[in-house]
Design a protein around this motif. Structure first.
Motif, PDB file in Angstrom:
ATOM      1  N   LYS A 111      44.735  -5.993  76.240  1.00  0.00           N
ATOM      2  CA  LYS A 111      44.182  -6.415  74.963  1.00  0.00           C
ATOM      3  C   LYS A 111      45.178  -6.130  73.861  1.00  0.00           C
ATOM      4  N   ARG A 112      45.297  -7.055  72.960  1.00  0.00           N
ATOM      5  CA  ARG A 112      46.189  -6.905  71.820  1.00  0.00           C
ATOM      6  C   ARG A 112      45.379  -6.356  70.655  1.00  0.00           C
ATOM      7  N   PRO A 113      45.814  -5.234  70.070  1.00  0.00           N
ATOM      8  CA  PRO A 113      45.055  -4.694  68.931  1.00  0.00           C
ATOM      9  C   PRO A 113      45.182  -5.616  67.727  1.00  0.00           C
ATOM     10  N   ARG A 114      44.111  -5.735  66.988  1.00  0.00           N
ATOM     11  CA  ARG A 114      44.145  -6.547  65.778  1.00  0.00           C
ATOM     12  C   ARG A 114      45.020  -5.857  64.750  1.00  0.00           C
ATOM     13  N   GLN A 115      45.677  -6.625  63.931  1.00  0.00           N
ATOM     14  CA  GLN A 115      46.603  -6.071  62.951  1.00  0.00           C
ATOM     15  C   GLN A 115      45.858  -5.163  61.972  1.00  0.00           C
ATOM     16  N   GLY A 116      46.386  -3.952  61.815  1.00  0.00           N
ATOM     17  CA  GLY A 116      45.795  -3.001  60.886  1.00  0.00           C
ATOM     18  C   GLY A 116      44.632  -2.225  61.460  1.00  0.00           C
ATOM     19  N   LYS A 117      44.295  -2.442  62.705  1.00  0.00           N
ATOM     20  CA  LYS A 117      43.165  -1.748  63.325  1.00  0.00           C
ATOM     21  C   LYS A 117      43.676  -0.762  64.367  1.00  0.00           C
ATOM     22  N   ASN A 118      42.953   0.328  64.526  1.00  0.00           N
ATOM     23  CA  ASN A 118      43.273   1.318  65.535  1.00  0.00           C
ATOM     24  C   ASN A 118      42.878   0.755  66.898  1.00  0.00           C
ATOM     25  N   PRO A 119      43.721   0.912  67.911  1.00  0.00           N
ATOM     26  CA  PRO A 119      43.381   0.344  69.212  1.00  0.00           C
ATOM     27  C   PRO A 119      42.205   1.029  69.903  1.00  0.00           C
ATOM     28  N   ASN A 120      41.786   2.232  69.407  1.00  0.00           N
ATOM     29  CA  ASN A 120      40.623   2.847  70.054  1.00  0.00           C
ATOM     30  C   ASN A 120      39.348   2.138  69.608  1.00  0.00           C
ATOM     31  N   LYS A 121      38.229   2.459  70.186  1.00  0.00           N
ATOM     32  CA  LYS A 121      37.000   1.703  69.971  1.00  0.00           C
ATOM     33  C   LYS A 121      36.230   2.113  68.719  1.00  0.00           C
ATOM     34  N   THR A 122      36.761   3.020  67.899  1.00  0.00           N
ATOM     35  CA  THR A 122      36.020   3.452  66.717  1.00  0.00           C
ATOM     36  C   THR A 122      36.064   2.417  65.612  1.00  0.00           C
ATOM     37  N   GLY A 123      37.075   1.546  65.644  1.00  0.00           N
ATOM     38  CA  GLY A 123      37.162   0.502  64.640  1.00  0.00           C
ATOM     39  C   GLY A 123      37.710   0.979  63.313  1.00  0.00           C
ATOM     40  N   ARG A 124      38.239   2.218  63.264  1.00  0.00           N
ATOM     41  CA  ARG A 124      38.798   2.723  62.014  1.00  0.00           C
ATOM     42  C   ARG A 124      40.150   2.089  61.745  1.00  0.00           C
ATOM     43  N   ASN A 125      40.518   2.026  60.475  1.00  0.00           N
ATOM     44  CA  ASN A 125      41.849   1.555  60.106  1.00  0.00           C
ATOM     45  C   ASN A 125      42.882   2.588  60.510  1.00  0.00           C
ATOM     46  N   VAL A 126      44.102   2.146  60.755  1.00  0.00           N
ATOM     47  CA  VAL A 126      45.177   3.032  61.196  1.00  0.00           C
ATOM     48  C   VAL A 126      45.488   4.067  60.130  1.00  0.00           C
ATOM     49  N   GLY A 127      45.432   3.718  58.877  1.00  0.00           N
ATOM     50  CA  GLY A 127      45.791   4.624  57.794  1.00  0.00           C
ATOM     51  C   GLY A 127      44.737   5.677  57.490  1.00  0.00           C
ATOM     52  N   ASN A 128      43.562   5.658  58.083  1.00  0.00           N
ATOM     53  CA  ASN A 128      42.480   6.591  57.771  1.00  0.00           C
ATOM     54  C   ASN A 128      42.418   7.794  58.699  1.00  0.00           C
ATOM     55  N   HIS A 129      43.476   8.175  59.360  1.00  0.00           N
ATOM     56  CA  HIS A 129      43.445   9.326  60.274  1.00  0.00           C
ATOM     57  C   HIS A 129      43.429  10.607  59.517  1.00  0.00           C
TER      58      HIS A 129
END
Length: 129
Positions: A111-129
């Motif tokens: 599966k290709r991760p959507r741009q700007g989305k975290n590849p895990n299943k939480t659906g959080r944005n990459v910048g919100n860690h």
């Protein structure tokens, strides 16, 4: 003439062919092959000004042709042609055409991760860690 044939390792027929390719045959005064030259200079092929419609290539027919004419194995032809068929199908589907038998994946390998989305299943944005 014999010394040229020896130096270039070409016989007379190959020298004539080379002269025709280079366009030198017309400038030689005793060159009597004018019928041959006129056949080479007479262009009978005509390119169409506009192609009315494009059709999707058929993979099996391309594989058979490539095997017969190019001696490409079917797997090699498939490797070269499949990306083009996939592009054709993607563009055709995006235009709304669904009448043709398009390629369809039988499974998704990765599966290709959507741009700007975290590849895990939480659906959080990459910048919100």
């Amino acid at each position: 003439m014999d010394d040229i044939e020896e130096k270039l390792s070409l016989d007379r027929s190959k020298l004539v062919a080379m002269a025709l390719l280079l366009g030198k045959g017309r400038s030689v005064p005793d060159f009597t092959q004018t019928k041959v030259i006129s056949k080479f200079l007479d262009v009978k092929d005509k390119c169409p000004k506009k192609i009315q419609s494009w059709k999707r290539s058929q993979l099996v027919r391309l594989q058979n042709y490539a095997l017969r004419k190019l001696e490409w194995p079917e797997e090699y032809t498939e490797e070269k042609i499949l990306p083009l068929l996939t592009l054709w199908d993607s563009l055709d589907i995006s235009r709304g055409n669904t009448l043709v038998q398009h390629l369809a994946p039988y499974r998704i390998v990765k599966k290709r991760p959507r741009q700007g989305k975290n590849p895990n299943k939480t659906g959080r944005n990459v910048g919100n860690h």
